[in-house]
Design a protein around this motif. Structure first.
Motif, PDB file in Angstrom:
ATOM      1  N   UNK A  88       0.841  -1.197   0.000  1.00  0.00           N
ATOM      2  CA  UNK A  88       0.000   0.000   0.000  1.00  0.00           C
ATOM      3  C   UNK A  88       0.874   1.245   0.000  1.00  0.00           C
ATOM      4  N   UNK A  89       0.449   2.231  -0.779  1.00  0.00           N
ATOM      5  CA  UNK A  89       1.092   3.542  -0.772  1.00  0.00           C
ATOM      6  C   UNK A  89       0.244   4.482   0.071  1.00  0.00           C
ATOM      7  N   UNK A  90       0.821   5.023   1.139  1.00  0.00           N
ATOM      8  CA  UNK A  90       0.092   5.907   2.042  1.00  0.00           C
ATOM      9  C   UNK A  90       0.620   7.329   1.912  1.00  0.00           C
ATOM     10  N   UNK A  91      -0.290   8.267   2.006  1.00  0.00           N
ATOM     11  CA  UNK A  91       0.070   9.688   1.993  1.00  0.00           C
ATOM     12  C   UNK A  91      -0.377  10.262   3.332  1.00  0.00           C
ATOM     13  N   UNK A  92       0.582  10.739   4.108  1.00  0.00           N
ATOM     14  CA  UNK A  92       0.303  11.237   5.456  1.00  0.00           C
ATOM     15  C   UNK A  92       0.593  12.723   5.503  1.00  0.00           C
ATOM     16  N   UNK A  93      -0.395  13.516   5.927  1.00  0.00           N
ATOM     17  CA  UNK A  93      -0.210  14.961   5.986  1.00  0.00           C
ATOM     18  C   UNK A  93       0.720  15.316   7.142  1.00  0.00           C
ATOM     19  N   UNK A  94       1.709  16.197   6.899  1.00  0.00           N
ATOM     20  CA  UNK A  94       2.622  16.600   7.971  1.00  0.00           C
ATOM     21  C   UNK A  94       2.055  17.700   8.858  1.00  0.00           C
ATOM     22  N   UNK A  95       0.875  18.230   8.514  1.00  0.00           N
ATOM     23  CA  UNK A  95       0.301  19.342   9.262  1.00  0.00           C
ATOM     24  C   UNK A  95      -0.086  18.953  10.677  1.00  0.00           C
ATOM     25  N   UNK A  96       0.269  19.794  11.622  1.00  0.00           N
ATOM     26  CA  UNK A  96      -0.043  19.523  13.020  1.00  0.00           C
ATOM     27  C   UNK A  96      -1.554  19.617  13.246  1.00  0.00           C
ATOM     28  N   UNK A  97      -2.118  18.563  13.837  1.00  0.00           N
ATOM     29  CA  UNK A  97      -3.545  18.555  14.142  1.00  0.00           C
ATOM     30  C   UNK A  97      -4.436  18.224  12.971  1.00  0.00           C
ATOM     31  N   UNK A  98      -3.871  17.908  11.789  1.00  0.00           N
ATOM     32  CA  UNK A  98      -4.700  17.578  10.629  1.00  0.00           C
ATOM     33  C   UNK A  98      -5.371  16.227  10.837  1.00  0.00           C
ATOM     34  N   UNK A  99      -6.610  16.138  10.446  1.00  0.00           N
ATOM     35  CA  UNK A  99      -7.365  14.885  10.574  1.00  0.00           C
ATOM     36  C   UNK A  99      -6.689  13.755   9.812  1.00  0.00           C
ATOM     37  N   UNK A 100      -5.895  14.076   8.811  1.00  0.00           N
ATOM     38  CA  UNK A 100      -5.298  13.065   7.960  1.00  0.00           C
ATOM     39  C   UNK A 100      -3.781  13.012   8.127  1.00  0.00           C
ATOM     40  N   UNK A 101      -3.324  13.302   9.335  1.00  0.00           N
ATOM     41  CA  UNK A 101      -1.916  13.220   9.672  1.00  0.00           C
ATOM     42  C   UNK A 101      -1.687  12.235  10.799  1.00  0.00           C
ATOM     43  N   UNK A 102      -0.445  12.099  11.223  1.00  0.00           N
ATOM     44  CA  UNK A 102      -0.124  11.194  12.323  1.00  0.00           C
ATOM     45  C   UNK A 102      -0.357   9.741  11.947  1.00  0.00           C
ATOM     46  N   UNK A 103      -1.226   9.082  12.716  1.00  0.00           N
ATOM     47  CA  UNK A 103      -1.516   7.666  12.439  1.00  0.00           C
ATOM     48  C   UNK A 103      -2.562   7.490  11.340  1.00  0.00           C
ATOM     49  N   UNK A 104      -3.158   8.578  10.928  1.00  0.00           N
ATOM     50  CA  UNK A 104      -4.127   8.525   9.830  1.00  0.00           C
ATOM     51  C   UNK A 104      -3.443   8.903   8.520  1.00  0.00           C
ATOM     52  N   UNK A 105      -4.047   8.557   7.442  1.00  0.00           N
ATOM     53  CA  UNK A 105      -3.509   8.946   6.139  1.00  0.00           C
ATOM     54  C   UNK A 105      -4.635   9.458   5.268  1.00  0.00           C
ATOM     55  N   UNK A 106      -4.260  10.191   4.254  1.00  0.00           N
ATOM     56  CA  UNK A 106      -5.257  10.730   3.332  1.00  0.00           C
ATOM     57  C   UNK A 106      -5.967   9.585   2.614  1.00  0.00           C
ATOM     58  N   UNK A 107      -7.277   9.709   2.389  1.00  0.00           N
ATOM     59  CA  UNK A 107      -8.041   8.624   1.758  1.00  0.00           C
ATOM     60  C   UNK A 107      -7.877   8.607   0.246  1.00  0.00           C
ATOM     61  N   UNK A 108      -6.640   8.464  -0.208  1.00  0.00           N
ATOM     62  CA  UNK A 108      -6.341   8.494  -1.632  1.00  0.00           C
ATOM     63  C   UNK A 108      -5.556   7.247  -2.009  1.00  0.00           C
ATOM     64  N   UNK A 109      -5.795   6.737  -3.200  1.00  0.00           N
ATOM     65  CA  UNK A 109      -5.082   5.583  -3.740  1.00  0.00           C
ATOM     66  C   UNK A 109      -4.529   5.986  -5.097  1.00  0.00           C
ATOM     67  N   UNK A 110      -3.194   5.946  -5.206  1.00  0.00           N
ATOM     68  CA  UNK A 110      -2.524   6.561  -6.344  1.00  0.00           C
ATOM     69  C   UNK A 110      -1.834   5.578  -7.276  1.00  0.00           C
TER      70      UNK A 110
END
Length: 602
Positions: A533-555
């Motif tokens: 799996x290719x995961x994209x994780x936002x580096x923004x502090x406090x972003x819903x799609x950062x940290x242990x979460x990743x953006x819901x995209x498949x590339x």
């Protein structure tokens, strides 16, 4: 324009004219080209006799206007059969070597004209009027039809291409024709009888554009004229211009279609929208249709009937919001996530990051009408609307994308709420967006990714949806743009770290987080070979799609096949390979998933 075409001020130039100018050139005739021999009777078909059909019997030279190096320009105009002659002003320029130039690079302009000639229209036929060495005017006069004659005028470079040496002295630059009817005006070229041979689309076009004048058409050049009740002069131009009024999506008779209000379950404004549209149909029926006759009247009545069917579809869609709780909930969710998406989009466009400022989010009337129009067909598998393909047309920047993003949101939420599929999860591909151009595909992917992020945030707030499959989006554009598998993605990311170009596609397709706006770098893309799996994780502090979460995209393709995203955006070349890719069946409901319910062709 001057850089392409030149002007009369280019009296002396310091380079070859054919290198300096690229538009508005009549080249000498190639030695390998020959003209049709013999005299042929001139017929009544303007396109045929103008040489615009491949089987034309007589060619006054128009066919040479469509070559890579054209040697003619021309026009075909309509004139009343009472007009005795046309007055034509011809002008053009040639360039000769400047013999006084010691460096032998200069060229001197040698203008010709304007020269005025008269073209007789007293008899049907064709002829040629020599203008000067290397330049002639040919004409074709046709018989009248509905009181109008069609006349073709062609300006021809009669020089032959030299067997050696430069071609520049044998070219004509900036050729032009101004055609006048002394004391009269040009007539519409469209024969009324031709409408009887038109199909439905052509009849619709003839009705909608009936007020537009078809006085003349250019061959290898455009034709222009001034407006007015009577047009007595037409002229050729290589740079036609037309003022196109901006289209407005707002209407005074439709109240605000506020997304917050609609998300609360208040549907008065959509009802008023439909009523306003119905009133407009009644007004056109009563005021405009009665002024038409013949095929125009029949076509206008068909348009009115189609518009009333659209009203019925919208009414049925609105009715579902009060009769079907799942549809109503999906509609409210659509408005909620579209408002979130609008706020995030405005924030990212401004270059800001973090939390967005509140914005007033409203639907444009045509957007809400499009959603209501398609609502029944979207949620009811037995609806006859599923046999229709609706075309959404509006000028660039008018809001087409937002209209079908709203429809996508409603579709994927309703699919989850009703538990589509063999396992009742509503997972799998719900919507497919297909584009012809990869660049456009990538642009729309960025906007749609923001919507999917908003859907994920909405899912967080809905207790009965929190444990279900995440909403996601997949990019399916092939190896030329994105890698086919995670291993290729890892390889491409390593090469980017070494500033080396990848030959397996670029997985870095999002440069900013579509939710918080923080910049994404190749370091934020993680190719996990073990999880494939290719995961994209936002580096923004406090972003819903950062940290242990990743953006819901498949590339990458393998991710798309394995995860079966809610929305897949692809290009036509991928669809052409369906028969050779067994795993692509995962995107079309193979297994436990329900098949896709909405296809959008961009």
């Amino acid at each position: 324009m001057a850089d392409l075409h030149g002007t009369v001020d280019d009296v002396r130039i310091g380079e070859s004219p054919l290198q300096r100018f690229i538009v508005g050139i009549l080249h000498p005739r190639s030695l390998t080209l020959t003209e049709p021999a013999g005299e042929t009777e001139v017929g009544d078909d303007a396109d045929q006799d103008a040489g615009t059909e491949v089987d034309a019997d007589f060619d006054p030279g128009v066919s040479f206007a469509h070559m890579r190096k054209p040697s003619t320009i021309g026009l075909t105009a309509g004139v009343l059969d009472t007009v005795a002659s046309l007055t034509v002003d011809v002008a053009a320029d040639r360039y000769e070597k400047d013999e006084s130039d010691s460096e032998n690079v200069g060229w001197i302009r040698r203008p010709f004209g304007p020269l005025t000639v008269d073209v007789p229209l007293s008899a049907v036929g064709h002829g040629e009027i020599p203008l000067c060495e290397g330049l002639a005017l040919r004409y074709v006069v046709r018989g009248e039809r509905d009181g109008v004659r069609s006349v073709t005028l062609v300006l021809v470079n009669t020089f032959q291409e030299p067997s050696k040496g430069p071609r520049d002295p044998y070219c004509w630059f900036r050729p032009s024709m101004v055609v006048r009817i002394e004391g009269g005006g040009f007539a519409d070229r469209r024969p009324r009888s031709a409408m009887h041979h038109m199909d439905r689309d052509e009849l619709s076009g003839a009705l909608l554009h009936r007020a537009q004048r078809h006085l003349a058409v250019g061959h290898g050049v455009a034709v222009d004229w001034e407006g007015g009740d009577r047009v007595g002069e037409v002229r050729t131009t290589f740079f036609p211009q037309h003022d196109l009024p901006l289209a407005s999506a707002s209407r005074d008779d439709v109240p605000s279609l506020d997304m917050v209000v609609l998300a609360s379950g208040e549907y008065e404004s959509p009802d008023t929208l439909i009523s306003a549209y119905e009133s407009r149909i009644d007004a056109r029926q009563n005021n405009d249709l009665v002024t038409l006759e013949g095929l125009h009247a029949e076509t206008a009545q068909r348009h009115m009937d189609e518009a009333r069917r659209a009203v019925g579809r919208m009414r049925r869609g609105l009715g579902l919001l009060t009769s079907d709780p799942l549809v109503a909930r999906a509609f409210r969710a659509m408005n909620t996530v579209m408002k979130m998406q609008r706020e995030r989009q405005e924030m990212i466009r401004s270059g800001a990051t973090g939390a967005p400022a509140p914005v007033v989010a409203q639907w444009r009337p045509f957007q809400m009408a499009f959603v209501l129009l398609n609502l029944e067909g979207l949620v009811d598998p037995t609806s006859e609307d599923r046999d229709l393909a609706d075309v959404l047309w509006f000028p660039t920047g008018g809001g087409k994308t937002e209209a079908y993003l709203g429809l996508i949101a409603l579709c994927v939420v309703h699919r989850r709420l009703r538990g589509a599929g063999g396992d009742g999860s509503g997972a799998g591909v719900a919507v497919i967006m297909r584009y012809t151009l990869r660049l456009l595909t990538l642009q729309q992917f960025e906007r749609a990714a923001g919507l999917i992020c908003a859907l994920e945030v909405w899912r967080d707030t809905e207790p009965d949806q929190q444990e279900k499959e995440p909403f996601s989006i997949g990019l399916w554009v092939g190896q030329g743009a994105t890698p086919n598998n995670v291993a290729d993605a890892a390889k491409a990311l390593r090469r980017q770290g070494r500033d080396t170009a990848a030959d397996t596609g670029d997985p870095v397709q999002l440069l900013r987080c579509p939710w918080c706006g923080n910049r994404l770098t190749p370091d934020d893309y993680h190719a996990d070979r073990r999880a494939d799996q290719l995961k994209v994780v936002c580096p923004g502090e406090g972003c819903r799609f950062g940290g242990t979460n990743n953006l819901p995209v498949h590339l990458v393709d393998s991710d798309v096949y394995q995860n079966r995203p809610s929305l897949v955006i692809g290009t036509v070349d991928k669809f052409a390979m369906l028969a050779w890719r067994a795993e692509s069946g995962n995107l079309f409901g193979r297994g436990q998933d329900a098949p896709p319910e909405l296809v959008i062709q961009g």
